[in-house]
Each structure stands twice: as structure tokens, then as C-alpha cells.
Scaffold this motif. Structure first.
Motif, mmCIF file in Angstrom:
data_model
loop_
_atom_site.group_PDB
_atom_site.id
_atom_site.type_symbol
_atom_site.label_atom_id
_atom_site.label_comp_id
_atom_site.label_asym_id
_atom_site.label_seq_id
_atom_site.Cartn_x
_atom_site.Cartn_y
_atom_site.Cartn_z
ATOM 1 N N PHE A 89 1.059 -1.147 -0.142
ATOM 2 C CA PHE A 89 0.002 0.044 -0.017
ATOM 3 C C PHE A 89 1.010 1.311 -0.042
ATOM 4 C CE2 PHE A 89 -2.798 3.211 1.420
ATOM 5 C CZ PHE A 89 -3.910 2.970 1.118
ATOM 6 N N ASP A 90 1.932 1.285 0.631
ATOM 7 C CA ASP A 90 2.825 2.368 1.039
ATOM 8 C C ASP A 90 3.713 2.670 -0.316
ATOM 9 O OD1 ASP A 90 1.692 2.556 3.537
ATOM 10 O OD2 ASP A 90 3.435 1.928 4.503
ATOM 11 N N ALA A 91 4.019 1.710 -0.793
ATOM 12 C CA ALA A 91 5.056 1.795 -1.939
ATOM 13 C C ALA A 91 4.169 2.255 -3.207
ATOM 14 C CB ALA A 91 5.806 0.361 -2.197
ATOM 15 N N TYR A 108 9.525 2.964 -9.376
ATOM 16 C CA TYR A 108 9.133 2.082 -8.321
ATOM 17 C C TYR A 108 9.576 2.436 -6.821
ATOM 18 C CZ TYR A 108 14.147 0.659 -8.645
ATOM 19 O OH TYR A 108 15.602 0.604 -8.661
ATOM 20 N N ALA A 109 8.747 1.910 -5.873
ATOM 21 C CA ALA A 109 9.478 2.293 -4.359
ATOM 22 C C ALA A 109 9.642 0.875 -3.705
ATOM 23 C CB ALA A 109 8.405 3.019 -3.907
ATOM 24 N N PHE A 144 12.377 5.715 -3.312
ATOM 25 C CA PHE A 144 11.785 5.618 -4.570
ATOM 26 C C PHE A 144 12.787 6.146 -5.887
ATOM 27 C CE2 PHE A 144 9.658 8.277 -7.770
ATOM 28 C CZ PHE A 144 8.779 7.460 -8.354
ATOM 29 N N PHE A 145 12.639 5.483 -6.805
ATOM 30 C CA PHE A 145 13.430 5.779 -7.952
ATOM 31 C C PHE A 145 12.489 6.046 -9.136
ATOM 32 C CE2 PHE A 145 15.191 4.478 -12.039
ATOM 33 C CZ PHE A 145 16.380 5.398 -12.100
ATOM 34 N N GLY A 201 6.246 10.574 -3.342
ATOM 35 C CA GLY A 201 5.736 10.505 -4.622
ATOM 36 C C GLY A 201 5.667 11.847 -5.459
ATOM 37 N N ARG A 202 4.767 12.659 -4.935
ATOM 38 C CA ARG A 202 4.519 13.746 -5.427
ATOM 39 C C ARG A 202 5.626 14.594 -5.524
ATOM 40 N NH1 ARG A 202 -0.470 12.840 -2.187
ATOM 41 N NH2 ARG A 202 0.467 14.039 -0.674
ATOM 42 N N GLU A 203 6.416 14.799 -4.623
ATOM 43 C CA GLU A 203 7.536 15.467 -4.337
ATOM 44 C C GLU A 203 8.635 15.272 -5.311
ATOM 45 O OE1 GLU A 203 11.591 15.265 -1.522
ATOM 46 O OE2 GLU A 203 9.611 15.352 -0.489
ATOM 47 N N ALA A 204 8.817 13.929 -5.722
ATOM 48 C CA ALA A 204 9.521 13.371 -6.710
ATOM 49 C C ALA A 204 8.934 13.952 -8.217
ATOM 50 C CB ALA A 204 9.609 11.882 -6.661
ATOM 51 N N GLY A 205 7.796 13.773 -8.233
ATOM 52 C CA GLY A 205 7.063 14.186 -9.605
ATOM 53 C C GLY A 205 7.490 15.785 -9.650
ATOM 54 N N ARG A 206 7.101 16.553 -8.830
ATOM 55 C CA ARG A 206 7.411 17.952 -8.932
ATOM 56 C C ARG A 206 8.988 18.247 -9.235
ATOM 57 N NH1 ARG A 206 3.549 18.223 -4.565
ATOM 58 N NH2 ARG A 206 5.515 18.127 -2.993
ATOM 59 N N ALA A 207 9.964 17.411 -8.565
ATOM 60 C CA ALA A 207 11.307 17.952 -8.733
ATOM 61 C C ALA A 207 11.787 17.518 -10.154
ATOM 62 C CB ALA A 207 11.893 17.002 -7.740
#
Length: 309
Positions: free
Chosen positions: A227-229, A251-252, A261-262, A289-295
Motif C-alpha cells: 500500500f505504501d510503496a 518503483y518504491a 523511490f526511483f 511520490g508527489r515531491e519526486a514528480g514536482r522535482a
């Protein structure tokens, strides 16, 4: 007390049915219920009916879920079982992904006809895949290969491969394992070089928000690390407005209470890419995940996405 069978919605493919039966069997074991307390209801979706065009051309991932979600919203199903990677990031009002079963292997597998690996394929060989992500990653690794759209259920694609229509195809290793066909994989790809689709290998259960009776039933089989990944991966996808038109991978992995997360984005020709790695608390998976997407969006720049067309 429940007297009628719980109605489980699913697509009618062999893989979808295997996943629905896995969910049923886990629920039977968790609650000590007999098999006749569950009814698997198989539906054919628009995505199953139209197999001669890419998903991007005919409307995207939602074509595998619309019919199931309509019946779920109407109360004709109690819940629906899906491949999590098929789920759009925006769901119909009143529905949510409440449960994830323990994740299978999320890597991609090569099934080769003229060679066992992508690297060993002869120059100009043909690789078939319906996934823009896989197509882009193949072109990134081997720009000399001929990459063609290759849709259909697993057996259909394997038949086309055996007929020599392509020299190799790529499939999710999880799906092959669930069909007891894992041995046909001729190579398993390293996720660092060939990252999977967000949520690949995970089975999710969609249900109505605030249906406490079903929430209680399903909670017993929810796998929290999965669920978390997957929440992290879907957060990345949602921030990038991911669809079947955009090659996005990620993937997380959970380690104790931490998560790594990569993520990667590519142009369809595989020539340009950006990747990112983030680490943090599992509890904050979706936010990470959202932070990675924005970055990664900021690093790539707006033109990168506009060029996809």
C-alpha cells in the motif's frame, strides 16, 4: 450478517481472473468463509474489445475499468479487483483503492524468439510491446531495434511471438508468475536500467468510500508495505499527469519504516531522460511520490513534456 455472496468484479482475461481468485482465496482464509460466499463476476471492457490500436489512441487506461466502476458505483458489485498499474490516477467520485494484496515481482521480463536478451538481438530485430514506457526504454537501450505496437492478452502475444511476427516481446514478470508461466521468461531486466511502470506487480481492490462493511472485510488482506510503496508510485504518476501517452517509470521499496523511490521520465524515442531518487518515511509515501514528480518536472522543464506531443 452477510447471507448473499460478495460480488467480486474483474475483467475476463486469464490473468485478471487469476488475480480475482487470489483476492477471493485470501479473503476466505482471513475470515474463515466458504467459497460459495464469493461470486466472481467477469466483464469484458472496451480495452479488451479493441486490440488493434494503442491505448493512447483509444482513450487510455480507464478503458480497462469503466464498466467495472459503473457497476461498483451502482451497487451491483461489492468490490473490484484490478492490476494496479491499469488504474488511472483519478478515480470516479465515491470510489477508492482501499486494499493492496502482497506485491509480486515488479520487474519486466523478456520473452525472446530469436535471442534470449535485448542485448543479444540482431541489429534491426523487431520487438513488440503495447507500452510506451517499454518502447522508449527499448529504444534507449537499443536504438537500432524496430519497435512495434503489440497488444492483446498474454496468450495472444505469445502466439504472435511463436509465429515469428516479432523477435521478442516484454511482459510483466508478475503476470507470468500468476499464470504459472514464469519459466518462459528468457531474461529478467534490472529495474535500475529498465524501471517498471508505477504499481507494476501489485493487485489492488477498488471499493466504495465509506462502505464500512466492505472496508472491514478487505482490511484483513491489505498488505501495508505494498500500500505504501504503490501510493508513492501513484503520487509520482499523478503529479506528472501520467497517462498512456507519457513514458513514465518508477518503483518504491520499503525497508522497515523507510521508503526509497526511483523514478524516470523519457521521451518516446528514448533519447532524452531524467531520473530521480528520494528517500523518506513510509507513512509519507504518497507525499514523497508527489515531491519526486514536482522535482523531476522542474528539472526536465516544460519543453520536455510538450515535445512528447
Amino acid at each position: 450478517m452477510q447471507t448473499k455472496p460478495f460480488r467480486i468484479g474483474t475483467r475476463g482475461s486469464l490473468l485478471a481472473l487469476a488475480q480475482a481468485y487470489e483476492a477471493r482465496d485470501r479473503l476466505m482464509a482471513a475470515h474463515g468463509l466458504p467459497e460459495d460466499m464469493f461470486e466472481v463476476v467477469a466483464l469484458t471492457t472496451k480495452g479488451d474489445r479493441i486490440t488493434d490500436r494503442s491505448l493512447a489512441e483509444i482513450g487510455g487506461k480507464g478503458l480497462f475499468t469503466e464498466e467495472l466502476e459503473a457497476k461498483l458505483s451502482a451497487g451491483e458489485l461489492d468490490f473490484a479487483v484490478h492490476s494496479a498499474k491499469d488504474m488511472p490516477t483519478k478515480l470516479p467520485d465515491g470510489l477508492h483503492l482501499s486494499t493492496y494484496l502482497p506485491r509480486e515481482d515488479f520487474r519486466d521480463a523478456v520473452v525472446g524468439h530469436s535471442a534470449r536478451t535485448l542485448i543479444d538481438l540482431p541489429q534491426g530485430a523487431t520487438v513488440g510491446s503495447s507500452s510506451l514506457r517499454r518502447q522508449a526504454l527499448v529504444r534507449r537501450l537499443r536504438p537500432d531495434l524496430n519497435v512495434v505496437t503489440f497488444r492483446g492478452q498474454v496468450d495472444t502475444r505469445l502466439r504472435k511471438l511463436a509465429e515469428g511476427q516479432v523477435d521478442a516481446t516484454l511482459l510483466a514478470l508478475a503476470g507470468l508468475k500468476r499464470l504459472n508461466r514464469g519459466e518462459i521468461a528468457t531474461d529478467i531486466l534490472d529495474p535500475q536500467d529498465f524501471p517498471p511502470a508505477p504499481a507494476q506487480g501489485a493487485i489492488c481492490i477498488e471499493s466504495r468510500i465509506d462502505d464500512e462493511r466492505i472496508d472491514t472485510l478487505l482490511a484483513a488482506v491489505n498488505d501495508q508495505p505494498t500500500f505504501d510503496a504503490v501510493s508513492c508510485e501513484r503520487g509520482f504518476l499523478a503529479t506528472l499527469d501520467g497517462s498512456c501517452r507519457t513514458p513514465i517509470a518508477g518503483y518504491a521499496v520499503c525497508d522497515g519504516d523507510q521508503l526509497r523511490f526511483f523514478g524516470m521520465i523519457l521521451t518516446p524515442d528514448g533519447r532524452k531522460e531524467h531520473s530521480i531518487t528520494v528517500n523518506g518515511s513510509r507513512r509519507d509515501g504518497a507525499a514523497l511520490g508527489r515531491e519526486a514528480g514536482r522535482a523531476i518536472r522542474e528539472a526536465a522543464g516544460a519543453d520536455f513534456f510538450e515535445d512528447w506531443g
